[in-house]
Every structure is written in structure tokens, then in C-alpha cells.
Design a protein around this motif. Structure first.
Motif, mmCIF file in Angstrom:
data_model
loop_
_atom_site.group_PDB
_atom_site.id
_atom_site.type_symbol
_atom_site.label_atom_id
_atom_site.label_comp_id
_atom_site.label_asym_id
_atom_site.label_seq_id
_atom_site.Cartn_x
_atom_site.Cartn_y
_atom_site.Cartn_z
ATOM 1 N N GLU A 1 45.767 32.150 51.919
ATOM 2 C CA GLU A 1 46.998 32.652 52.229
ATOM 3 C C GLU A 1 47.326 32.974 53.528
ATOM 4 O O GLU A 1 48.568 32.733 54.156
ATOM 5 C CB GLU A 1 46.754 33.863 51.515
ATOM 6 C CG GLU A 1 46.595 34.116 49.940
ATOM 7 C CD GLU A 1 46.180 35.515 49.625
ATOM 8 O OE1 GLU A 1 45.935 36.177 50.410
ATOM 9 O OE2 GLU A 1 45.998 35.717 48.389
ATOM 10 N N TRP B 1 44.100 42.611 57.670
ATOM 11 C CA TRP B 1 44.816 41.478 57.201
ATOM 12 C C TRP B 1 46.255 41.045 58.286
ATOM 13 O O TRP B 1 46.169 39.924 58.545
ATOM 14 C CB TRP B 1 45.511 41.569 55.654
ATOM 15 C CG TRP B 1 45.714 40.453 55.206
ATOM 16 C CD1 TRP B 1 45.078 39.828 54.161
ATOM 17 C CD2 TRP B 1 46.925 39.701 54.811
ATOM 18 N NE1 TRP B 1 45.495 38.590 53.668
ATOM 19 C CE2 TRP B 1 46.928 38.753 54.245
ATOM 20 C CE3 TRP B 1 48.197 39.801 55.698
ATOM 21 C CZ2 TRP B 1 47.790 37.647 53.894
ATOM 22 C CZ3 TRP B 1 49.186 38.836 55.374
ATOM 23 C CH2 TRP B 1 49.011 37.884 54.481
ATOM 24 N N ALA C 1 40.639 31.889 48.969
ATOM 25 C CA ALA C 1 41.846 32.712 48.603
ATOM 26 C C ALA C 1 42.406 33.397 49.954
ATOM 27 O O ALA C 1 43.699 33.157 50.250
ATOM 28 C CB ALA C 1 41.717 33.849 47.593
ATOM 29 N N THR C 2 41.682 34.092 50.785
ATOM 30 C CA THR C 2 42.195 34.802 51.738
ATOM 31 C C THR C 2 42.568 33.655 52.927
ATOM 32 O O THR C 2 43.541 33.845 53.556
ATOM 33 C CB THR C 2 41.042 35.851 52.536
ATOM 34 O OG1 THR C 2 40.659 36.780 51.289
ATOM 35 C CG2 THR C 2 41.434 36.317 53.543
#
Length: 266
Positions: A71, A134, A67-68
């Protein structure tokens, strides 16, 4: 065709076939191991099973990393498409000194080793006070995806006839509408091609991502490396097989939308 020409052609085909076999064999081994029933990497497998794909479905850490990565890859690709297209238009339409040097600079991350680029960005981010994991990953991935967009869109714009926009304006369209009606469709193959390669490059990046991850935020390649170090079993082969399928799906979509020959020309 003379005998020498036939011999040369045969040698070319033999070398090409040997190269394909050399490159594809590791992929075939990974796929075969992922369907084996053995708990270790064994070929030929004692039996066939989907147990490693079932284990993959139960791994929360791996899916969090997926998922990271997805994204960051999606957002960095969108940002790179916007910035790269604007930069390419300015470089093609502008007339100033050092234009070729700027083009080379923008694609330079492709020419340098990933570890060198990663260390340089790590020091730069520290100097700027950017310590959020992030955000650091996002900026780093924009840097590594931007060259794909700039290089592809720049080549497409070099072949575009900008007088078509003026012709559209004489027919009553405003400048923004003329750009949307004429320029964007003409650049659509370049957008699709560069976007696909940028997305895959971001998903698969390891040497730069390793400098910006921590225990809570990890991309898929980093998580895969940790998995190999801590519990090496064929689950990692199952992940690799899914990534191979992703690359194949991207090529199929690109072939349907653009065409592989046209993608190669870009």
C-alpha cells in the motif's frame, strides 16, 4: 587486434564474470535454502521441500507487513510520479537562478546514507507534530521515491521538443489535450521506468522505515528483521526468493514495455 588488446579484453570479461558470480551467489544460496527440508540454513540441503513456502502462507504477521508495504509503495509511487513530473517540468521549462542546485537537492536522498535521512526526517516530523505512524511512513517513502522520478523524468524532458505541443495546438487541440496527446506518450517510458524503481525502492527500504514503524504497523523489511531475530528458519529465505522474483518480474515487464537498453539510457 594485438595480443595486448586480446589480453585486456579477456581480463575485462574475467572481471565482469567474477563480479556477476560475486553478486549472484548470495541470491542463489537464498533460493536454494528456501527449497530445503532442513529447519536450519543448510547447504547442501538434506532434502527438498516446499514446507517453508507453506509456512509462509500461514504467517499472518508477514502477510500483514506485505500488505502495508504494498500500500505504501503504491501510493508513494503515485504521489512521487505526480510531484516529480511537475517539478521536472518546472525545472526544464523555467529559467531562474539555482535551478541546478534544486535538481541536486531533489535527488540528494539518493546520495545520503539512509540512516542519516531517517533521523533527519524523524526530528522534522516531531517538530511539526506529525506522529501518526502510517502518515509518517507515507511522507518518508515519498521523499525516498521522489528522486527516482525527478531524475528520470528530468532527463526525458531535456530531450523533448516542446514545439510539438505548439504544433498540436495549431491543429486545433487545446493546451491540456495537446499535453495529453503529445507529452504524456513521449514521457511514458520515463514514467514506467521511474515508477518501477520507485516502487521497488519503497518495498525494499529498511534504514528509513525503521524510524517510523511501531508494533502494529510494520513494513516487510522490518518484519523480516524481527522474524530473523525471533525465529530464524528458512521461511525468511522463502520471503527473499519471492522478493527476488518480484524484482525479476519488474525487469521483465520493463523490458517488454520500454526495453532494458532504453531504461538504462534514462
Amino acid at each position: 587486434m594485438t595480443g595486448i588488446e586480446r589480453l585486456a579484453k579477456a581480463l575485462v570479461w574475467i572481471v565482469a564474470a567474477a563480479t556477476v558470480v560475486f553478486l549472484m551467489t548470495p541470491l542463489a544460496v537464498a533460493v536454494a535454502v528456501s527449497f530445503g527440508s532442513s529447519a536450519v540454513f543448510t547447504l547442501p540441503a538434506p532434502g527438498w521441500s516446499l514446507r517453508w513456502y507453506e509456512a509462509l502462507g500461514r504467517s499472518r504477521d508477514l502477510w500483514a507487513a506485505v500488505a502495508t508495504s504494498a500500500e505504501i509503495a503504491a501510493l508513494s509511487t503515485v504521489i512521487a510520479l505526480v510531484l516529480g513530473t511537475l517539478a521536472a517540468i518546472g525545472l526544464v521549462r523555467g529559467s531562474f537562478r539555482g535551478r541546478e542546485a534544486i535538481v541536486t537537492f531533489l535527488v540528494s536522498p539518493l546520495m545520503l546514507p539512509g540512516l542519516v535521512v531517517g533521523i533527519a526526517m524523524l526530528e522534522a516530523f516531531r517538530g511539526m507534530g506529525l506522529r501518526h505512524v502510517w502518515a509518517s511512513l507515507m511522507v518518508a517513502h515519498v521523499v525516498i521515491t521522489l528522486p527516482y522520478v525527478v531524475r528520470t523524468v528530468y532527463a526525458a524532458l531535456a530531450l523533448f521538443d516542446f514545439t510539438l505541443i505548439d504544433a498540436a495546438r495549431t491543429l486545433g487541440l487545446s493546451y491540456p489535450r495537446a499535453v495529453l496527446a503529445v507529452l504524456v506518450p513521449a514521457l511514458a517510458p520515463a514514467f514506467i521506468t521511474s515508477g518501477m524503481f520507485a516502487f521497488l525502492a519503497s518495498m525494499d527500504n529498511y534504514p528509513i522505515s525503521i524510524f517510523f514503524t511501531d508494533a502494529w504497523t510494520k513494513t516487510l523489511p522490518i518484519q523480516m528483521l524481527q522474524y530473523v531475530e525471533e525465529s530464524p528458519d528458512p521461511t525468511i529465505a522463502a520471503i527473499s526468493t519471492l522478493l527476488i522474483l518480484l524484482a525479476g518480474a519488474v525487469l521483465v515487464v520493463g523490458d517488454r514495455l520500454v526495453g532494458l537498453r532504453r531504461m538504462a539510457d534514462l
